[in-house]
Design a protein around this motif. Structure first.
Motif, PDB file in Angstrom:
ATOM      1  N   ASN A   1       0.972  -1.338   0.005  1.00  0.00           N
ATOM      2  CA  ASN A   1      -0.062   0.098  -0.015  1.00  0.00           C
ATOM      3  C   ASN A   1       0.742   1.345  -0.009  1.00  0.00           C
ATOM      4  OD1 ASN A   1      -2.379  -1.459   0.087  1.00  0.00           O
ATOM      5  ND2 ASN A   1      -2.365  -1.745   2.504  1.00  0.00           N
ATOM      6  N   SER A   2       2.132   1.203  -0.243  1.00  0.00           N
ATOM      7  CA  SER A   2       3.088   2.240  -0.057  1.00  0.00           C
ATOM      8  C   SER A   2       2.885   3.000  -1.240  1.00  0.00           C
ATOM      9  CB  SER A   2       4.350   1.886   0.188  1.00  0.00           C
ATOM     10  OG  SER A   2       4.753   1.302  -1.206  1.00  0.00           O
ATOM     11  N   ILE A   3       3.174   4.510  -1.148  1.00  0.00           N
ATOM     12  CA  ILE A   3       3.403   5.554  -2.278  1.00  0.00           C
ATOM     13  C   ILE A   3       4.443   6.504  -1.847  1.00  0.00           C
ATOM     14  CG2 ILE A   3       0.662   5.464  -2.892  1.00  0.00           C
ATOM     15  CD1 ILE A   3       0.402   7.942  -1.332  1.00  0.00           C
ATOM     16  N   MET A   4       5.164   6.890  -2.916  1.00  0.00           N
ATOM     17  CA  MET A   4       6.291   7.861  -2.486  1.00  0.00           C
ATOM     18  C   MET A   4       5.838   9.125  -2.586  1.00  0.00           C
ATOM     19  SD  MET A   4       9.811   8.527  -4.435  1.00  0.00           S
ATOM     20  CE  MET A   4       9.852   7.389  -5.582  1.00  0.00           C
ATOM     21  N   GLN A   5       6.249   9.817  -1.406  1.00  0.00           N
ATOM     22  CA  GLN A   5       5.872  11.180  -0.979  1.00  0.00           C
ATOM     23  C   GLN A   5       6.977  12.112  -1.504  1.00  0.00           C
ATOM     24  OE1 GLN A   5       2.775  12.458  -0.109  1.00  0.00           O
ATOM     25  NE2 GLN A   5       2.105  10.193  -0.039  1.00  0.00           N
ATOM     26  N   ASP A   6       8.043  11.687  -0.938  1.00  0.00           N
ATOM     27  CA  ASP A   6       9.312  12.604  -1.335  1.00  0.00           C
ATOM     28  C   ASP A   6      10.628  11.587  -1.538  1.00  0.00           C
ATOM     29  OD1 ASP A   6      10.469  15.202  -1.608  1.00  0.00           O
ATOM     30  OD2 ASP A   6      11.253  14.967   0.724  1.00  0.00           O
ATOM     31  N   TYR A   7      11.473  12.204  -2.508  1.00  0.00           N
ATOM     32  CA  TYR A   7      13.090  11.347  -2.488  1.00  0.00           C
ATOM     33  C   TYR A   7      13.824  12.687  -2.438  1.00  0.00           C
ATOM     34  CZ  TYR A   7      16.383   9.419  -5.202  1.00  0.00           C
ATOM     35  OH  TYR A   7      17.712   8.822  -5.481  1.00  0.00           O
ATOM     36  N   GLU A   8      14.958  12.233  -1.876  1.00  0.00           N
ATOM     37  CA  GLU A   8      16.025  13.087  -1.764  1.00  0.00           C
ATOM     38  C   GLU A   8      17.468  12.082  -1.975  1.00  0.00           C
ATOM     39  OE1 GLU A   8      16.742  16.061   1.368  1.00  0.00           O
ATOM     40  OE2 GLU A   8      15.023  15.343   1.959  1.00  0.00           O
ATOM     41  N   LYS A   9      18.353  12.842  -2.436  1.00  0.00           N
ATOM     42  CA  LYS A   9      19.866  12.404  -2.481  1.00  0.00           C
ATOM     43  C   LYS A   9      20.751  13.115  -1.741  1.00  0.00           C
ATOM     44  CE  LYS A   9      20.322  12.009  -7.089  1.00  0.00           C
ATOM     45  NZ  LYS A   9      20.874  11.297  -8.490  1.00  0.00           N
ATOM     46  N   LYS A  10      21.559  12.631  -0.888  1.00  0.00           N
ATOM     47  CA  LYS A  10      22.448  13.554  -0.140  1.00  0.00           C
ATOM     48  C   LYS A  10      23.718  12.789  -0.184  1.00  0.00           C
ATOM     49  CE  LYS A  10      19.074  15.520   2.942  1.00  0.00           C
ATOM     50  NZ  LYS A  10      18.638  15.911   4.534  1.00  0.00           N
ATOM     51  N   GLN A  11      24.811  13.442   0.093  1.00  0.00           N
ATOM     52  CA  GLN A  11      26.276  13.057   0.168  1.00  0.00           C
ATOM     53  C   GLN A  11      26.611  12.900   1.840  1.00  0.00           C
ATOM     54  OE1 GLN A  11      28.522  12.204  -1.939  1.00  0.00           O
ATOM     55  NE2 GLN A  11      26.965  12.288  -3.589  1.00  0.00           N
ATOM     56  N   TYR A  12      26.817  11.873   2.281  1.00  0.00           N
ATOM     57  CA  TYR A  12      27.460  11.696   3.662  1.00  0.00           C
ATOM     58  C   TYR A  12      28.622  10.869   3.768  1.00  0.00           C
ATOM     59  CZ  TYR A  12      26.780  10.286   8.503  1.00  0.00           C
ATOM     60  OH  TYR A  12      26.801  10.254  10.063  1.00  0.00           O
ATOM     61  N   ASN A  13      29.525  11.365   4.406  1.00  0.00           N
ATOM     62  CA  ASN A  13      30.813  10.565   4.263  1.00  0.00           C
ATOM     63  C   ASN A  13      31.190   9.959   2.954  1.00  0.00           C
ATOM     64  OD1 ASN A  13      30.774  10.678   7.284  1.00  0.00           O
ATOM     65  ND2 ASN A  13      29.937   8.627   7.713  1.00  0.00           N
ATOM     66  N   ASN A  14      31.241  10.704   2.088  1.00  0.00           N
ATOM     67  CA  ASN A  14      31.731  10.631   0.797  1.00  0.00           C
ATOM     68  C   ASN A  14      30.795   9.454  -0.103  1.00  0.00           C
ATOM     69  OD1 ASN A  14      33.777  12.604   0.905  1.00  0.00           O
ATOM     70  ND2 ASN A  14      34.959  11.168   1.919  1.00  0.00           N
ATOM     71  N   LYS A  15      29.680   9.172   0.668  1.00  0.00           N
ATOM     72  CA  LYS A  15      28.690   8.384  -0.115  1.00  0.00           C
ATOM     73  C   LYS A  15      27.485   8.962  -0.407  1.00  0.00           C
ATOM     74  CE  LYS A  15      28.435   4.003   1.513  1.00  0.00           C
ATOM     75  NZ  LYS A  15      27.981   3.066   2.766  1.00  0.00           N
ATOM     76  N   GLU A  16      26.671   8.428  -1.597  1.00  0.00           N
ATOM     77  CA  GLU A  16      25.470   8.936  -2.202  1.00  0.00           C
ATOM     78  C   GLU A  16      24.548   8.200  -1.082  1.00  0.00           C
ATOM     79  OE1 GLU A  16      24.641  10.455  -6.210  1.00  0.00           O
ATOM     80  OE2 GLU A  16      23.821   8.394  -6.077  1.00  0.00           O
TER      81      GLU A  16
END
Length: 90
Positions: free
Chosen positions: A70-85
């Motif tokens: 029953n899931s739906i995507m509300q929001d999506y983000e890409k962030k850099q953290y400790n040199n990893k995406e």
């Protein structure tokens, strides 16, 4: 503690019976239920989770199929953290 182990076995059996589920929120990408995911229920990066936290997670396991289907995507983000995406979905 005997009740904990009985619950643990029941949850482990159910978890691995799921094998994989398609997630509508992720364009029907497969969510795979493996040893790494099960271990995450019991441990965090620095050690074991408290028993109370494990039991809380155990109770939620049985809602996984319904929650994913029953899931739906509300929001999506890409962030850099400790040199990893890193990818974050809500």
């Amino acid at each position: 503690m005997a009740n904990y182990w009985k619950t643990y076995q029941k949850v482990k059996s159910f978890y691995f019976s799921l094998k994989k589920l398609n997630c509508p929120a992720l364009n029907n990408q497969e969510i795979i239920f493996n040893q790494k995911g099960f271990r995450h229920l019991l441990r965090k990066h620095k050690g074991k989770r408290y028993i109370a936290d494990q039991i809380r997670r155990f109770k939620l396991i049985f809602h996984i199929p319904e929650a994913i289907s029953n899931s739906i995507m509300q929001d999506y983000e890409k962030k850099q953290y400790n040199n990893k995406e890193n990818h974050f979905w809500t």
